[in-house]
Design an enzyme around this catalytic site. Structure first.
Site, mmCIF file in Angstrom:
data_model
loop_
_atom_site.group_PDB
_atom_site.id
_atom_site.type_symbol
_atom_site.label_atom_id
_atom_site.label_comp_id
_atom_site.label_asym_id
_atom_site.label_seq_id
_atom_site.Cartn_x
_atom_site.Cartn_y
_atom_site.Cartn_z
ATOM 1 N N GLY A 185 30.634 -52.457 -16.956
ATOM 2 C CA GLY A 185 30.065 -51.619 -15.899
ATOM 3 C C GLY A 185 29.571 -50.276 -16.383
ATOM 4 O O GLY A 185 30.287 -49.567 -17.063
ATOM 5 N N SER A 186 28.364 -49.900 -16.050
ATOM 6 C CA SER A 186 27.803 -48.660 -16.586
ATOM 7 C C SER A 186 26.424 -48.394 -16.000
ATOM 8 O O SER A 186 26.024 -48.974 -15.001
ATOM 9 C CB SER A 186 27.730 -48.773 -18.108
#
Length: 218
Positions: A185-186
């Site tokens: 996630g980013s």
């Protein structure tokens, strides 16, 4: 096909899950508990596999196009003052990746890498306005004769604890080729010249290496 950054994690996960199930089958006599643990193990391993998938993408190379470096949703399109490298106004296009997106980062343009720097930092949620400047991140600038210099920034999120960046200064890169990976996630910000024609809208989903997010002004 899976990304090389996932081989170690996938192997360790498989060993741990197999060990858990072997121990479970030897110590527990209740069939439904054994079966439940097996099903949970399989589902968990499949989630790990899907996170590290690395689908082949066919990029239509064009120096006048800026392509999406990652899969995800466009969460910001705004003119900002870029103070790390350009020190002038740029158009920022931000793409947020959820844990279920492909997390391979690809070069938005081809050319020569003129800047590549890692910054340690915080782990604010990736959509936080300050994450671009305060979170752990890497900044890369690629230059070609048509587009000039284009910057993209890999930003760690609340779940992402490691950014992998393959871009090295003075190396020649191909548009759409693998430039790194962000685990769990980013977000990626792309900085293009003011006046560029934006080809995407807010909340639009894009595909890394394929979707054109902006045209360079002539």
């Amino acid at each position: 096909m899976f990304h090389k950054e996932g081989f170690k994690i996938m192997t360790i996960t498989a060993i741990i899950l197999i060990a858990i199930n072997i121990i479970t089958y030897s110590l527990i006599n209740t069939y439904w508990i054994k079966f439940a643990i097996l099903i949970v193990s399989v589902i968990f391993f499949l989630l790990i596999l899907q996170f590290f998938r690395n689908p082949k993408r066919r990029t239509a190379h064009n120096n006048e196009h800026i392509i999406a470096p990652v899969d995800g949703k466009v969460v910001a399109i705004e003119e900002v003052y870029e103070k790390e490298y350009f020190k002038d106004n740029r158009l920022q296009i931000s793409i947020f990746m959820s844990p279920i997106n492909v997390h391979v980062t690809r070069h938005p343009v081809g050319g020569k890498v003129t800047y590549s720097k890692y910054h340690p930092g915080k782990f604010l949620v990736a959509w936080h306005p300050k994450s671009s400047e305060e979170n752990e991140r890497t900044t890369v600038v690629v230059k070609n004769d048509t587009a000039g210099e284009i910057m993209y920034r890999q930003i760690a999120g609340a779940m992402a604890k490691r950014i992998v960046n393959y871009a090295e200064v003075d190396s020649e890169v191909v548009q759409g080729s693998d430039s790194g990976f962000i685990k769990f996630g980013s977000r990626v910000d792309v900085f293009v010249p003011v006046g560029s024609k934006v080809r995407v809208g807010l909340n639009e989903k894009v595909k890394g290496g394929v979707s054109v997010i902006a045209d360079i002004p002539s």
